[in-house]
Design a protein around this motif. Structure first.
Motif, mmCIF file in Angstrom:
data_model
loop_
_atom_site.group_PDB
_atom_site.id
_atom_site.type_symbol
_atom_site.label_atom_id
_atom_site.label_comp_id
_atom_site.label_asym_id
_atom_site.label_seq_id
_atom_site.Cartn_x
_atom_site.Cartn_y
_atom_site.Cartn_z
ATOM 1 N N UNK A 2 17.312 71.138 23.138
ATOM 2 C CA UNK A 2 18.223 70.795 24.225
ATOM 3 C C UNK A 2 19.407 70.003 23.705
ATOM 4 N N UNK A 3 20.243 69.534 24.618
ATOM 5 C CA UNK A 3 21.479 68.846 24.252
ATOM 6 C C UNK A 3 21.403 67.337 24.468
ATOM 7 N N UNK A 4 20.267 66.812 24.938
ATOM 8 C CA UNK A 4 20.158 65.380 25.197
ATOM 9 C C UNK A 4 20.280 64.588 23.902
ATOM 10 N N UNK A 5 21.042 63.486 23.967
ATOM 11 C CA UNK A 5 21.188 62.631 22.788
ATOM 12 C C UNK A 5 21.463 61.212 23.259
ATOM 13 N N UNK A 6 20.878 60.253 22.538
ATOM 14 C CA UNK A 6 21.137 58.831 22.793
ATOM 15 C C UNK A 6 21.460 58.178 21.464
ATOM 16 N N UNK B 209 23.853 54.746 19.432
ATOM 17 C CA UNK B 209 24.218 53.357 19.695
ATOM 18 C C UNK B 209 25.596 53.228 20.325
ATOM 19 N N UNK B 210 26.314 54.342 20.520
ATOM 20 C CA UNK B 210 27.643 54.308 21.119
ATOM 21 C C UNK B 210 27.741 55.101 22.417
ATOM 22 N N UNK B 211 26.904 56.117 22.590
ATOM 23 C CA UNK B 211 26.979 56.952 23.788
ATOM 24 C C UNK B 211 25.652 57.661 23.997
ATOM 25 N N UNK B 212 25.502 58.186 25.203
ATOM 26 C CA UNK B 212 24.367 59.047 25.532
ATOM 27 C C UNK B 212 24.882 60.241 26.305
ATOM 28 N N UNK B 213 24.244 61.388 26.104
ATOM 29 C CA UNK B 213 24.484 62.573 26.932
ATOM 30 C C UNK B 213 23.156 62.938 27.581
ATOM 31 N N UNK B 214 23.155 62.948 28.910
ATOM 32 C CA UNK B 214 21.965 63.308 29.683
ATOM 33 C C UNK B 214 22.272 64.640 30.356
ATOM 34 N N UNK B 215 21.829 65.763 29.783
ATOM 35 C CA UNK B 215 22.178 67.074 30.344
ATOM 36 C C UNK B 215 21.495 67.316 31.686
ATOM 37 N N UNK B 216 22.064 68.230 32.421
ATOM 38 C CA UNK B 216 21.533 68.509 33.750
ATOM 39 C C UNK B 216 20.111 69.053 33.702
ATOM 40 N N UNK B 217 19.734 69.736 32.606
ATOM 41 C CA UNK B 217 18.397 70.320 32.580
ATOM 42 C C UNK B 217 17.314 69.293 32.274
ATOM 43 N N UNK B 218 17.690 68.024 32.075
ATOM 44 C CA UNK B 218 16.689 66.969 31.949
ATOM 45 C C UNK B 218 16.369 66.308 33.293
ATOM 46 N N UNK B 219 17.139 66.626 34.330
ATOM 47 C CA UNK B 219 16.947 65.995 35.643
ATOM 48 C C UNK B 219 15.915 66.800 36.427
ATOM 49 N N UNK B 220 14.658 66.549 36.095
ATOM 50 C CA UNK B 220 13.524 67.294 36.639
ATOM 51 C C UNK B 220 12.735 66.428 37.613
ATOM 52 N N UNK B 221 11.783 67.056 38.293
ATOM 53 C CA UNK B 221 10.975 66.335 39.261
ATOM 54 C C UNK B 221 10.253 65.148 38.637
#
Length: 278
Positions: free
Chosen positions: A23-27, A29-41
């Motif tokens: 997936x594209x999620x990344x955290x 020390x400067x930024x985070x990307x929380x992709x839409x496909x991680x927003x699950x029940x």
């Protein structure tokens, strides 16, 4: 409503057992990307005193990262809501509706907000929210920040607005390819946070690596783009959230084919604290 721009809203669910884990999620020390496909029940949360709600927490104050704000996506079932949503008397709030209709009552005055509707709720205000629709879900972003006073500054008043009723302000020398829809007056010192909708037409860019003290939450409402975050270029699309620490370099290229738009938070208009944050 004819001509209404789309606002992406997560719907939850869960991938099946055949889904790849890449997936594209990344955290960092400067930024985070929380992709839409991680927003699950399974990553939703709930709040005491609410009925018919769940929420995705996109940002919360973290020591050594972004420390000024929290941001939720709140989903309300028909009839859901809360009589006292905020439990922190020092917290101001900004609401932005992405799905359905939200009833907001602030200091006894009721407002109906459709998609693209915005409400500013001052710290200490008495307010409530409800989804009065009998059939359809309602969803909205809720941005919270502790209001910081300043000598001679009167706390801001509550107000409501609608994105479609505000003329976007083009950025200088862009011919309108990069524009900002401002809910707060940037010259009003009462406001120590700004919430805006930023729009890029296809081909629009941020033509330099912005590097500044303001923390950011950027939720992509529409379209896709390539975003520069620190030293990395990342692809983002509608429903993704970018969370930026202060001084994280940032830029953007919106290649199209359609518009690229996001809801933006930043902290503004106050002295920098010289003691550790409490």
């Amino acid at each position: 409503m004819a001509g209404r721009p789309p606002y992406f809203t997560p719907s939850g669910g869960l991938p099946d057992q055949h889904q790849l884990l890449t997936g594209r999620a990344v955290f960092t020390d400067a930024y985070a990307v929380i992709p839409r496909d991680t927003m699950r029940d399974i990553v939703t949360s709930f709040l005491p005193g609410w009925t018919g709600m769940r929420m995705w927490v996109l940002a919360r104050p973290l020591s050594g990262f972004a420390e000024t704000f929290s941001q939720y996506i709140v989903e309300l079932q028909p009839g859901g809501g809360a009589a006292t949503p905020e439990t922190d008397a020092n917290a101001q709030g900004a609401l932005f509706v992405t799905q359905g209709r939200l009833s907001v009552t602030i200091e006894g005055t009721a407002h109906q907000l459709g998609e693209g509707g915005f409400a500013y709720v001052p710290a200490g205000a008495t307010w409530s929210v409800a989804n009065d629709d009998a059939q359809d879900l309602c969803a909205f972003h809720w941005i919270r920040k502790e209001w910081k006073g300043a000598p001679g500054v009167t706390p801001p008043a509550a107000f409501v607005a609608h994105e479609q009723d505000i003329a976007p302000t083009p950025m200088p020398d862009t011919n309108g390819s990069w524009a900002t829809t401002r809910f707060m007056d940037p010259t009003d010192m009462a406001h120590d946070m700004h919430v805006t909708v930023v729009t890029f037409e296809p081909g629009g860019i941020i033509p330099f690596a912005e590097t500044h003290v303001m923390e950011h939450g950027l939720y992509v409402l529409e379209g896709k783009a390539v975003y520069r975050l620190n030293q990395d270029w990342v692809e983002v699309e509608a429903g993704d959230f970018m969370w930026l620490r202060a001084f994280c370099p940032q830029a953007c290229y919106a290649g199209g084919p359609g518009r690229f738009r996001y809801l933006l938070y930043k902290d503004v208009n106050r002295h920098m604290p010289l003691a550790p944050l409490r």
